[in-house]
Design a protein around this motif. Structure first.
Motif, PDB file in Angstrom:
ATOM      1  N   PRO A   1       0.935  -1.298   0.255  1.00 54.66           N
ATOM      2  CA  PRO A   1      -0.164  -0.055  -0.073  1.00 54.66           C
ATOM      3  C   PRO A   1       0.955   0.825  -0.150  1.00 54.66           C
ATOM      4  N   ARG A   2       0.484   2.085  -0.739  1.00 53.66           N
ATOM      5  CA  ARG A   2       0.418   3.704  -0.446  1.00 53.66           C
ATOM      6  C   ARG A   2       0.846   4.093   1.059  1.00 53.66           C
ATOM      7  N   ILE A   3       1.526   4.941   1.598  1.00 55.16           N
ATOM      8  CA  ILE A   3       1.603   5.651   2.479  1.00 55.16           C
ATOM      9  C   ILE A   3       1.214   7.020   2.591  1.00 55.16           C
ATOM     10  N   THR A   4       0.411   7.704   3.209  1.00 58.41           N
ATOM     11  CA  THR A   4      -0.161   9.133   3.039  1.00 58.41           C
ATOM     12  C   THR A   4      -0.322   9.480   3.523  1.00 58.41           C
ATOM     13  N   VAL A   5       0.129  10.916   5.048  1.00 57.43           N
ATOM     14  CA  VAL A   5      -0.778  11.798   5.688  1.00 57.43           C
ATOM     15  C   VAL A   5      -1.901  12.486   4.648  1.00 57.43           C
ATOM     16  N   GLU A   6      -2.890  12.786   5.536  1.00 65.75           N
ATOM     17  CA  GLU A   6      -4.121  13.129   4.943  1.00 65.75           C
ATOM     18  C   GLU A   6      -5.427  13.216   5.588  1.00 65.75           C
ATOM     19  N   VAL A   7      -6.370  14.259   5.441  1.00 66.34           N
ATOM     20  CA  VAL A   7      -7.496  14.178   5.602  1.00 66.34           C
ATOM     21  C   VAL A   7      -8.898  13.606   5.141  1.00 66.34           C
ATOM     22  N   PRO A   8      -9.498  12.742   6.185  1.00 65.86           N
ATOM     23  CA  PRO A   8     -10.380  12.302   5.485  1.00 65.86           C
ATOM     24  C   PRO A   8     -12.011  13.143   5.094  1.00 65.86           C
ATOM     25  N   VAL A   9     -12.678  13.225   3.507  1.00 64.92           N
ATOM     26  CA  VAL A   9     -13.816  13.635   3.312  1.00 64.92           C
ATOM     27  C   VAL A   9     -14.777  13.759   4.416  1.00 64.92           C
ATOM     28  N   LEU A  10     -15.786  14.529   5.615  1.00 62.14           N
ATOM     29  CA  LEU A  10     -16.538  13.878   5.728  1.00 62.14           C
ATOM     30  C   LEU A  10     -18.458  14.920   5.005  1.00 62.14           C
ATOM     31  N   GLY A  11     -18.220  15.685   4.635  1.00 70.55           N
ATOM     32  CA  GLY A  11     -19.156  15.766   3.934  1.00 70.55           C
ATOM     33  C   GLY A  11     -19.369  17.183   3.035  1.00 70.55           C
ATOM     34  N   VAL A  12     -19.900  16.818   1.495  1.00 74.00           N
ATOM     35  CA  VAL A  12     -19.801  17.964   0.505  1.00 74.00           C
ATOM     36  C   VAL A  12     -20.760  18.695   0.840  1.00 74.00           C
ATOM     37  N   GLY A  13     -21.176  20.153   0.289  1.00 69.05           N
ATOM     38  CA  GLY A  13     -22.010  20.456   0.026  1.00 69.05           C
ATOM     39  C   GLY A  13     -23.310  20.627   1.141  1.00 69.05           C
ATOM     40  N   ASN A  14     -24.391  20.641   0.925  1.00 74.05           N
ATOM     41  CA  ASN A  14     -25.471  20.474   1.915  1.00 74.05           C
ATOM     42  C   ASN A  14     -26.393  19.299   2.605  1.00 74.05           C
ATOM     43  N   GLY A  15     -25.750  18.017   1.251  1.00 74.49           N
ATOM     44  CA  GLY A  15     -26.036  16.560   0.878  1.00 74.49           C
ATOM     45  C   GLY A  15     -25.280  15.936  -0.011  1.00 74.49           C
TER      46      GLY A  15
ATOM     47  N   GLY B   1     -14.154   7.983   1.813  1.00 78.68           N
ATOM     48  CA  GLY B   1     -13.144   7.559   0.310  1.00 78.68           C
ATOM     49  C   GLY B   1     -12.139   8.759   0.214  1.00 78.68           C
ATOM     50  N   LEU B   2     -13.353   9.180   0.077  1.00 79.95           N
ATOM     51  CA  LEU B   2     -12.383  10.698  -0.425  1.00 79.95           C
ATOM     52  C   LEU B   2     -11.752  11.727   0.556  1.00 79.95           C
ATOM     53  N   HIS B   3     -10.279  12.285   0.246  1.00 73.51           N
ATOM     54  CA  HIS B   3      -9.632  12.375   1.394  1.00 73.51           C
ATOM     55  C   HIS B   3      -9.346  13.300   0.250  1.00 73.51           C
ATOM     56  N   LEU B   4      -8.128  13.888   1.190  1.00 75.10           N
ATOM     57  CA  LEU B   4      -7.008  15.431   0.871  1.00 75.10           C
ATOM     58  C   LEU B   4      -5.910  14.711   1.327  1.00 75.10           C
ATOM     59  N   THR B   5      -4.807  14.469   0.244  1.00 79.04           N
ATOM     60  CA  THR B   5      -3.719  14.607   0.432  1.00 79.04           C
ATOM     61  C   THR B   5      -2.881  15.217   0.912  1.00 79.04           C
ATOM     62  N   LEU B   6      -2.012  15.656   2.247  1.00 79.15           N
ATOM     63  CA  LEU B   6      -1.012  16.773   2.105  1.00 79.15           C
ATOM     64  C   LEU B   6       0.343  16.214   2.469  1.00 79.15           C
ATOM     65  N   LEU B   7       0.373  14.714   2.707  1.00 76.42           N
ATOM     66  CA  LEU B   7       1.675  14.667   2.435  1.00 76.42           C
ATOM     67  C   LEU B   7       2.078  13.182   1.618  1.00 76.42           C
ATOM     68  N   HIS B   8       2.289  13.369   0.649  1.00 77.17           N
ATOM     69  CA  HIS B   8       2.947  11.509  -0.275  1.00 77.17           C
ATOM     70  C   HIS B   8       3.662  10.826   0.476  1.00 77.17           C
ATOM     71  N   ILE B   9       3.807   9.466   0.471  1.00 81.82           N
ATOM     72  CA  ILE B   9       5.119   9.386   1.250  1.00 81.82           C
ATOM     73  C   ILE B   9       5.316   7.835   0.005  1.00 81.82           C
ATOM     74  N   GLY B  10       4.278   7.415  -0.250  1.00 83.47           N
ATOM     75  CA  GLY B  10       4.802   6.664  -1.545  1.00 83.47           C
ATOM     76  C   GLY B  10       4.625   5.427  -0.914  1.00 83.47           C
TER      77      GLY B  10
ATOM     78  N   GLN C   1      -4.900  11.977   9.198  1.00 88.16           N
ATOM     79  CA  GLN C   1      -4.531  10.796   9.432  1.00 88.16           C
ATOM     80  C   GLN C   1      -3.483  10.065   8.755  1.00 88.16           C
ATOM     81  N   ILE C   2      -2.832   8.870   9.164  1.00 87.07           N
ATOM     82  CA  ILE C   2      -2.090   8.324   8.431  1.00 87.07           C
ATOM     83  C   ILE C   2      -3.511   7.463   7.579  1.00 87.07           C
ATOM     84  N   ARG C   3      -2.846   7.173   6.272  1.00 93.00           N
ATOM     85  CA  ARG C   3      -3.628   6.166   5.086  1.00 93.00           C
ATOM     86  C   ARG C   3      -2.586   4.811   5.264  1.00 93.00           C
ATOM     87  N   ASN C   4      -2.852   3.867   5.405  1.00 92.33           N
ATOM     88  CA  ASN C   4      -2.359   2.557   5.391  1.00 92.33           C
ATOM     89  C   ASN C   4      -1.852   2.287   6.854  1.00 92.33           C
ATOM     90  N   GLY C   5      -2.131   3.133   7.938  1.00 93.44           N
ATOM     91  CA  GLY C   5      -0.985   3.418   8.431  1.00 93.44           C
ATOM     92  C   GLY C   5      -0.967   1.655   9.285  1.00 93.44           C
TER      93      GLY C   5
END
Length: 195
Positions: free
Chosen positions: A5-19, A38-47, A182-186
Protein backbone atom coordinates in the motif's frame (compact mmCIF):
# COMPACT_ATOMS: atom_id res chain seq x y z
CA UNK A 1 1.06 -11.30 -4.72
CA UNK A 2 -0.72 -8.27 -3.28
CA UNK A 3 0.77 -4.86 -4.04
CA UNK A 4 2.17 -2.96 -1.07
CA UNK A 5 0.00 0.00 0.00
CA UNK A 6 0.92 3.63 -0.52
CA UNK A 7 1.40 5.66 2.65
CA UNK A 8 0.13 9.23 2.83
CA UNK A 9 -0.70 11.81 5.47
CA UNK A 10 -4.23 12.92 4.65
CA UNK A 11 -7.50 14.31 5.94
CA UNK A 12 -10.73 12.42 5.17
CA UNK A 13 -13.74 14.16 3.63
CA UNK A 14 -16.71 13.99 6.00
CA UNK A 15 -19.22 15.80 3.82
CA UNK A 16 -19.67 17.90 0.69
CA UNK A 17 -22.21 20.71 0.39
CA UNK A 18 -25.64 20.35 1.95
CA UNK A 19 -26.04 16.67 1.21
CA UNK A 20 -25.70 13.99 -1.43
CA UNK A 21 -27.37 15.95 -4.24
CA UNK A 22 -24.76 18.76 -4.08
CA UNK A 23 -21.99 16.24 -4.59
CA UNK A 24 -23.87 14.15 -7.15
CA UNK A 25 -24.31 17.30 -9.29
CA UNK A 26 -20.57 17.05 -10.00
CA UNK A 27 -21.47 14.06 -12.15
CA UNK A 28 -22.46 16.62 -14.81
CA UNK A 29 -18.75 17.49 -15.14
CA UNK A 30 -16.96 14.28 -14.09
CA UNK A 31 -16.96 10.69 -15.31
CA UNK A 32 -16.87 7.83 -12.79
CA UNK A 33 -17.71 10.10 -9.86
CA UNK A 34 -16.20 8.57 -6.72
CA UNK A 35 -18.25 7.91 -3.60
CA UNK A 36 -17.98 10.53 -0.87
CA UNK A 37 -16.87 7.79 1.55
CA UNK A 38 -13.16 7.41 0.90
CA UNK A 39 -12.58 10.91 -0.51
CA UNK A 40 -9.58 12.64 1.06
CA UNK A 41 -7.15 15.52 0.73
CA UNK A 42 -3.51 14.39 0.67
CA UNK A 43 -1.19 16.53 2.77
CA UNK A 44 2.00 14.54 2.08
CA UNK A 45 2.63 11.51 -0.10
CA UNK A 46 5.24 9.09 1.25
CA UNK A 47 4.60 6.32 -1.26
CA UNK A 48 5.43 2.65 -0.87
CA UNK A 49 7.66 2.50 2.20
CA UNK A 50 10.13 -0.18 1.02
CA UNK A 51 10.60 1.74 -2.25
CA UNK A 52 11.41 4.95 -0.38
CA UNK A 53 13.78 3.06 1.95
CA UNK A 54 15.58 1.53 -1.04
CA UNK A 55 15.95 4.96 -2.63
CA UNK A 56 17.48 6.27 0.61
CA UNK A 57 19.87 3.31 0.80
CA UNK A 58 20.90 3.77 -2.84
CA UNK A 59 21.31 7.56 -2.47
CA UNK A 60 23.48 7.19 0.64
CA UNK A 61 25.47 4.34 -0.98
CA UNK A 62 24.49 2.06 1.89
CA UNK A 63 25.44 4.39 4.75
CA UNK A 64 21.75 4.17 5.68
CA UNK A 65 20.29 0.68 5.37
CA UNK A 66 16.78 0.05 4.12
CA UNK A 67 15.86 -1.19 7.62
CA UNK A 68 17.14 2.03 9.22
CA UNK A 69 15.26 4.12 6.66
CA UNK A 70 12.03 2.21 7.34
CA UNK A 71 12.44 2.49 11.13
CA UNK A 72 13.21 6.22 10.95
CA UNK A 73 10.32 6.97 8.61
CA UNK A 74 7.79 4.96 10.63
CA UNK A 75 8.91 6.58 13.90
CA UNK A 76 8.59 10.04 12.33
CA UNK A 77 5.14 9.32 10.90
CA UNK A 78 3.80 7.90 14.16
CA UNK A 79 5.06 10.92 16.13
CA UNK A 80 3.31 13.49 13.92
CA UNK A 81 0.78 15.70 15.72
CA UNK A 82 -2.80 15.46 14.53
CA UNK A 83 -4.28 18.31 12.51
CA UNK A 84 -7.80 18.99 13.78
CA UNK A 85 -10.77 18.77 11.44
CA UNK A 86 -11.68 21.87 9.42
CA UNK A 87 -13.96 23.19 6.69
CA UNK A 88 -12.76 24.18 3.23
CA UNK A 89 -14.55 25.45 0.16
CA UNK A 90 -14.47 24.60 -3.53
CA UNK A 91 -15.56 26.70 -6.49
CA UNK A 92 -13.84 24.93 -9.35
CA UNK A 93 -12.82 21.60 -10.77
CA UNK A 94 -9.24 21.20 -11.93
CA UNK A 95 -7.49 18.54 -14.00
CA UNK A 96 -4.56 16.66 -12.44
CA UNK A 97 -2.36 13.66 -13.09
CA UNK A 98 -1.57 14.56 -16.68
CA UNK A 99 -5.26 14.89 -17.49
CA UNK A 100 -6.51 11.64 -15.94
CA UNK A 101 -7.98 13.00 -12.68
CA UNK A 102 -10.63 15.63 -11.98
CA UNK A 103 -10.33 17.25 -8.57
CA UNK A 104 -12.09 19.82 -6.46
CA UNK A 105 -9.61 22.63 -5.83
CA UNK A 106 -9.98 23.33 -2.11
CA UNK A 107 -9.53 26.68 -0.42
CA UNK A 108 -8.25 25.65 3.01
CA UNK A 109 -7.67 27.67 6.22
CA UNK A 110 -4.15 29.03 6.90
CA UNK A 111 -3.48 26.40 9.57
CA UNK A 112 -3.73 23.68 6.92
CA UNK A 113 -1.05 25.37 4.82
CA UNK A 114 1.03 25.75 7.99
CA UNK A 115 0.66 22.02 8.75
CA UNK A 116 1.69 21.15 5.18
CA UNK A 117 4.83 23.32 5.59
CA UNK A 118 5.48 21.57 8.92
CA UNK A 119 5.24 18.17 7.17
CA UNK A 120 7.62 19.14 4.37
CA UNK A 121 10.14 20.56 6.85
CA UNK A 122 9.81 17.41 8.92
CA UNK A 123 10.46 15.29 5.82
CA UNK A 124 13.60 17.36 5.13
CA UNK A 125 14.80 16.80 8.71
CA UNK A 126 14.03 13.08 8.52
CA UNK A 127 16.02 12.67 5.32
CA UNK A 128 18.87 14.68 6.79
CA UNK A 129 18.92 12.33 9.81
CA UNK A 130 18.96 9.40 7.37
CA UNK A 131 22.19 10.88 5.92
CA UNK A 132 20.66 11.95 2.60
CA UNK A 133 22.71 14.78 1.12
CA UNK A 134 21.15 17.27 -1.33
CA UNK A 135 17.75 16.62 0.24
CA UNK A 136 15.88 18.86 -2.24
CA UNK A 137 17.36 16.95 -5.19
CA UNK A 138 16.46 13.65 -3.53
CA UNK A 139 12.86 14.74 -2.92
CA UNK A 140 12.33 16.01 -6.47
CA UNK A 141 13.92 12.88 -7.96
CA UNK A 142 12.25 10.32 -5.69
CA UNK A 143 9.77 8.12 -7.53
CA UNK A 144 8.31 6.97 -4.19
CA UNK A 145 7.60 10.49 -2.91
CA UNK A 146 6.19 11.55 -6.28
CA UNK A 147 6.66 15.32 -5.93
CA UNK A 148 5.48 16.77 -9.23
CA UNK A 149 5.75 20.44 -8.37
CA UNK A 150 7.09 22.53 -5.50
CA UNK A 151 3.69 24.30 -5.36
CA UNK A 152 1.03 22.43 -3.39
CA UNK A 153 -2.52 22.67 -4.72
CA UNK A 154 -4.97 21.40 -2.08
CA UNK A 155 -7.44 19.17 -3.92
CA UNK A 156 -9.78 16.22 -3.57
CA UNK A 157 -9.77 13.79 -6.51
CA UNK A 158 -13.40 13.06 -7.44
CA UNK A 159 -13.30 11.18 -10.75
CA UNK A 160 -12.17 11.44 -14.37
CA UNK A 161 -12.51 14.59 -16.50
CA UNK A 162 -15.27 14.44 -19.11
CA UNK A 163 -13.31 16.46 -21.64
CA UNK A 164 -9.70 16.85 -22.72
CA UNK A 165 -9.88 20.50 -21.68
CA UNK A 166 -7.11 21.04 -19.13
CA UNK A 167 -8.45 24.34 -17.84
CA UNK A 168 -10.35 24.73 -14.57
CA UNK A 169 -14.16 24.60 -14.63
CA UNK A 170 -16.25 26.84 -12.36
CA UNK A 171 -18.87 25.10 -10.24
CA UNK A 172 -21.39 26.42 -7.69
CA UNK A 173 -19.56 26.98 -4.37
CA UNK A 174 -19.42 23.95 -2.09
CA UNK A 175 -18.39 23.65 1.54
CA UNK A 176 -16.22 20.59 2.19
CA UNK A 177 -15.90 19.25 5.74
CA UNK A 178 -12.72 17.39 6.69
CA UNK A 179 -11.87 15.21 9.66
CA UNK A 180 -8.62 14.93 11.61
CA UNK A 181 -5.39 14.09 9.84
CA UNK A 182 -4.45 10.44 9.66
CA UNK A 183 -1.88 8.13 8.11
CA UNK A 184 -3.50 6.33 5.21
CA UNK A 185 -2.70 2.62 5.39
CA UNK A 186 -1.02 3.23 8.75
CA UNK A 187 -2.11 -0.24 9.88
CA UNK A 188 0.40 -1.68 7.39
CA UNK A 189 3.37 0.15 8.92
CA UNK A 190 5.81 -2.23 10.60
CA UNK A 191 6.24 -2.09 14.37
CA UNK A 192 9.36 -0.21 15.46
CA UNK A 193 11.10 -0.07 18.81
CA UNK A 194 11.65 3.54 19.83
CA UNK A 195 13.19 6.27 17.65
Amino acid sequence: MQALPRITVEVPVLGVGNGGSDYEALGNHVNALRRVQGLHLTLLHIGILPDLAQEVADWTKGMTSTDAAIRGTVSWLQALPVLEGFAGSAERLIVLGGGSVAGLEIDVPPEVHDYRVFLVRGLHNLLDELLVDDVDDFILGSRALGFRSPRWIPHVAVGRPQTRDKGPRQIPPLTVEFGESQIRNGRFLPAVDGP
